[in-house]
Motif scaffolding. Structure first.
Motif: not given
Length: 275
Positions: A21-30, A156-162, A219-222
């Protein structure tokens, strides 16, 4: 070499027996600012299911044709643990994923990719029989990684969407400076080396690079990212031109401007002998 994560979006992922398939996003640890998974849209062959592909799977990239080959089959992907990419990926999910493919645990040591590993290419390929795998990975490293995982499997693995970070407001110690326009990732280690800051809301639309090591708070919420730099220091920093290759000399100039140690010397000095 550094690659724009915006450019990598849309790359084809090719298994040993056909396209995935094709790449749509990346997960990184912050915490380590390293890409841990590529999010891949599989298309009709797998009912458009989104799957995770670890950099451990990657072979040598075909940059010219925008293709990232992997050392796994379509059946392996089809039968891999079903992880909802729209929800937070738990440590337990990561354990199941790593165990399924036979990958090391990246959180099992001080290296970017686990015990003594600087990049995922240093790890043994999957699919090895237990005896061969034992010869490649020392027993001590393996036992350490597994024990560490058992202790931390609910962390918590601290994974975030780029993709979710793009557009976040950037603020210096003395005020706003713009927003996150993109990221530059190192192709060998898959470590995010720079945030691309678009300062068009502050001055005449220049783009500058800010190493994530200098991020003081998120501040992910903000949707706000704070950096431990002044506006003036950022304004006087070398400009970044996404249309040209960003060279090592330009990296030297950037770190010299900020009078801070660069990442390649720091990581080389801390890497195990022979890396």
């Amino acid at each position: 070499m550094l690659r724009s994560m915006k450019d990598l979006k849309g790359y084809t992922i090719g298994a040993t027996d056909g396209e995935i398939g094709h790449v749509t996003d990346f997960f990184f640890d912050d915490q380590r600012w390293t890409v841990r998974f590529l999010v891949v849209e599989t298309g009709s062959w797998l009912l458009s299911r989104k799957v995770l592909i670890s950099p451990y799977s990657l072979l040598k990239a075909d940059w010219e044709h925008k293709r990232l080959p992997v050392r796994i089959t379509r059946d392996e992907v089809k039968n891999s643990p079903d992880i909802d990419t729209n929800q937070p990926v738990s440590r337990q999910h990561e354990v199941q994923y790593a165990d399924y493919y036979g990958y090391p645990y990246y959180w099992g040591g001080d290296g970017l990719w686990g015990t003594g590993l600087y990049n995922p290419g240093m790890a043994p390929p999957p699919g090895l029989d237990p005896e061969t795998l034992a010869e490649v990975r020392t027993e001590v490293a393996d036992v350490y990684a597994r024990a560490e995982s058992t202790l931390r499997q609910n962390d918590d693995p601290h994974l975030r969407s780029c993709q979710a970070v793009l557009g976040n407001h950037l603020e210096a110690t003395d005020g706003d400076i713009g927003h996150v326009q993109g990221m530059l990732v190192e192709e060998d280690s898959w470590s995010i080396r720079y945030l691309v800051a678009d300062t068009s809301n502050w001055w005449l639309g220049h783009q500058v690079l800010i190493p994530p090591d200098w991020v003081s708070d998120i501040r992910w919420a903000d949707s706000r990212v704070s950096v431990n730099l002044t506006r003036e220091l950022i304004q006087d920093s070398p400009r970044y031109d996404p249309a040209t290759e960003f060279t090592r000399q330009q990296e030297h100039d950037l770190y010299r401007h900020y009078e801070r140690p660069n990442y390649w010397e720091r990581e080389h000095n801390s890497a195990p002998h022979g890396s």
